[in-house]
Design a protein around this motif. Structure first.
Motif, PDB file in Angstrom:
ATOM      1  N   GLU A 224     166.762  56.368 -15.282  1.00  0.00           N
ATOM      2  CA  GLU A 224     166.496  55.728 -16.651  1.00  0.00           C
ATOM      3  C   GLU A 224     164.897  55.642 -16.592  1.00  0.00           C
ATOM      4  O   GLU A 224     164.177  55.897 -15.708  1.00  0.00           O
ATOM      5  CB  GLU A 224     167.154  54.249 -16.584  1.00  0.00           C
ATOM      6  N   THR A 225     164.409  55.510 -18.014  1.00  0.00           N
ATOM      7  CA  THR A 225     163.109  55.307 -18.171  1.00  0.00           C
ATOM      8  C   THR A 225     162.861  53.849 -18.560  1.00  0.00           C
ATOM      9  O   THR A 225     161.562  53.426 -18.542  1.00  0.00           O
ATOM     10  CB  THR A 225     162.442  56.319 -19.308  1.00  0.00           C
ATOM     11  N   ASP A 226     163.725  53.210 -19.080  1.00  0.00           N
ATOM     12  CA  ASP A 226     163.402  51.917 -19.828  1.00  0.00           C
ATOM     13  C   ASP A 226     162.257  52.076 -20.838  1.00  0.00           C
ATOM     14  O   ASP A 226     161.461  51.215 -21.083  1.00  0.00           O
ATOM     15  CB  ASP A 226     163.122  50.977 -18.706  1.00  0.00           C
ATOM     16  N   TYR A 227     162.304  53.312 -21.670  1.00  0.00           N
ATOM     17  CA  TYR A 227     161.491  53.461 -22.537  1.00  0.00           C
ATOM     18  C   TYR A 227     161.654  52.101 -23.620  1.00  0.00           C
ATOM     19  O   TYR A 227     162.800  52.275 -24.003  1.00  0.00           O
ATOM     20  CB  TYR A 227     161.695  54.907 -23.250  1.00  0.00           C
ATOM     21  N   ILE A 228     160.608  51.664 -23.885  1.00  0.00           N
ATOM     22  CA  ILE A 228     160.606  50.494 -25.231  1.00  0.00           C
ATOM     23  C   ILE A 228     160.461  50.909 -26.560  1.00  0.00           C
ATOM     24  O   ILE A 228     160.746  49.896 -27.120  1.00  0.00           O
ATOM     25  CB  ILE A 228     160.007  49.087 -24.817  1.00  0.00           C
ATOM     26  N   ASP A 229     159.956  52.174 -26.877  1.00  0.00           N
ATOM     27  CA  ASP A 229     159.699  52.604 -27.982  1.00  0.00           C
ATOM     28  C   ASP A 229     158.882  51.422 -29.105  1.00  0.00           C
ATOM     29  O   ASP A 229     159.297  50.960 -30.120  1.00  0.00           O
ATOM     30  CB  ASP A 229     160.975  52.833 -28.828  1.00  0.00           C
ATOM     31  N   ASP A 230     157.698  51.001 -28.464  1.00  0.00           N
ATOM     32  CA  ASP A 230     156.672  50.211 -28.958  1.00  0.00           C
ATOM     33  C   ASP A 230     155.490  50.903 -29.299  1.00  0.00           C
ATOM     34  O   ASP A 230     154.882  51.366 -28.440  1.00  0.00           O
ATOM     35  CB  ASP A 230     156.616  48.968 -28.023  1.00  0.00           C
ATOM     36  N   PRO A 231     155.189  51.111 -30.764  1.00  0.00           N
ATOM     37  CA  PRO A 231     153.889  51.902 -31.045  1.00  0.00           C
ATOM     38  C   PRO A 231     152.527  51.124 -30.279  1.00  0.00           C
ATOM     39  O   PRO A 231     151.720  51.832 -30.234  1.00  0.00           O
ATOM     40  CB  PRO A 231     153.857  51.589 -32.364  1.00  0.00           C
ATOM     41  N   ASP A 232     152.802  49.849 -29.992  1.00  0.00           N
ATOM     42  CA  ASP A 232     151.467  49.261 -29.578  1.00  0.00           C
ATOM     43  C   ASP A 232     151.561  49.627 -27.907  1.00  0.00           C
ATOM     44  O   ASP A 232     150.488  49.302 -27.569  1.00  0.00           O
ATOM     45  CB  ASP A 232     151.655  47.728 -29.788  1.00  0.00           C
ATOM     46  N   ARG A 233     152.411  50.003 -27.536  1.00  0.00           N
ATOM     47  CA  ARG A 233     152.515  50.082 -25.979  1.00  0.00           C
ATOM     48  C   ARG A 233     153.030  51.691 -25.876  1.00  0.00           C
ATOM     49  O   ARG A 233     154.429  51.561 -25.124  1.00  0.00           O
ATOM     50  CB  ARG A 233     152.962  49.096 -25.314  1.00  0.00           C
ATOM     51  N   PRO A 234     152.566  52.599 -26.239  1.00  0.00           N
ATOM     52  CA  PRO A 234     153.283  53.810 -26.478  1.00  0.00           C
ATOM     53  C   PRO A 234     153.985  54.423 -25.055  1.00  0.00           C
ATOM     54  O   PRO A 234     154.896  54.999 -25.096  1.00  0.00           O
ATOM     55  CB  PRO A 234     152.372  54.963 -26.924  1.00  0.00           C
TER      56      PRO A 234
END
Length: 281
Positions: A224-234
């Motif tokens: 997994e990546t746990d990518y959080i899709d937050d534009p403030d924390r790319p």
């Protein structure tokens, strides 16, 4: 084996249809060879507001189900929603003046709704856990009650459950709690795991060192990546292209069996999904 010869699953990634890149992130994953996603709902306060009732959970879950459906349109495989309650909600609620017991009840109601979505076929699995940071004893006890409730609901719904917890390698007690409630430990997945784990199935963060350890351990694992899709924390936590990159690296180093374990066999044994049959290139 080449990456075009295998499914590539990211077991824990977030898409944000309200504030984030959403489908664009799924497309980036696909462009680098990714084929399948498990899309976890973001904490309610990131999408809507702090959840204090079932209606808010439903709104968050509906957004996530829709995001997974849209992601499926850009994948050679497909995406599945995984729904539940972020364990940090307990602190949000207690901070607003709720007792730990009241917070527990709200969170357990959210897990009831998630189990309903699974039973209806709208979601693949559930998510629960306990805080990964220091909390007082009452909050810790309430959080463990929430997680055990999640095990009961997952057992009733016949689905797996992903856990967001503190770090560490020994979660034997947690696996036993699940089994006491009728849920096999092979349906309990520790998200954000290192390469070694006792108890649940490990979902290993796609860091080279940890993936190497998982390969050497020769046990079932997911990536997994746990990518959080937050534009403030790319870049947080890892970007959508990371799992496909790690799969290429594993294949280049002759670890075809490990790739099959993480992207075909373990997804099938944990979730009952067939990443090969659902792949059309």
């Amino acid at each position: 084996m080449d990456i075009d010869d295998t499914p590539v699953l990211d077991n824990h990634l977030h898409l944000d249809p309200v504030n984030g890149r959403n489908v664009e992130a799924a497309a980036e994953f696909a462009d680098h060879g990714g084929t399948h996603l498990l899309v976890l709902n973001k904490p309610s306060w990131h999408l809507v507001e702090k959840a204090t009732d079932e209606a808010t959970f439903r709104e968050v879950f509906d957004l996530t189900v829709e995001a997974a459906a849209d992601a499926s349109d850009v994948l050679d495989g497909r995406a599945w929603p995984v729904l539940g309650v972020h364990p940090a909600l307990v602190s949000k609620l207690v901070g607003d003046g709720h007792t730990p017991e009241e917070a527990r009840d709200v969170m357990q109601a959210g897990l009831d709704v998630a189990a309903e979505y699974v039973a209806e076929g709208r979601a693949l699995a559930m998510k629960s856990g306990r805080p990964h940071y220091e909390v007082d004893d009452a909050v810790w006890a309430a959080s463990n009650e929430v997680m055990r409730h999640g095990f009961e609901r997952a057992a009733e719904a016949g689905c797996a459950i992903q856990l967001h917890t503190e770090g560490g390698e020994d979660f034997e007690e947690v696996a036993q709690w699940a089994e006491e409630r009728g849920l096999d430990r092979t349906q309990v997945v520790k998200h954000y795991s290192g390469g070694r784990l006792t108890g649940p199935v490990k979902s290993v963060l796609a860091d080279k060192d940890e993936v190497e350890i998982a390969v050497a351990e020769d046990e079932p694992f997911l990536m997994e990546t746990d990518y959080i899709d937050d534009p403030d924390r790319p870049g947080a936590v890892l970007g959508p292209k990371t799992v496909p990159r790690r799969v290429r690296w594993l294949l280049e180093n002759g670890h075809d069996d490990a790739v099959r374990t993480a992207h075909v066999e373990t997804p099938k044994s944990v979730y009952g999904i067939d990443t090969e049959a659902t792949l059309e290139r």
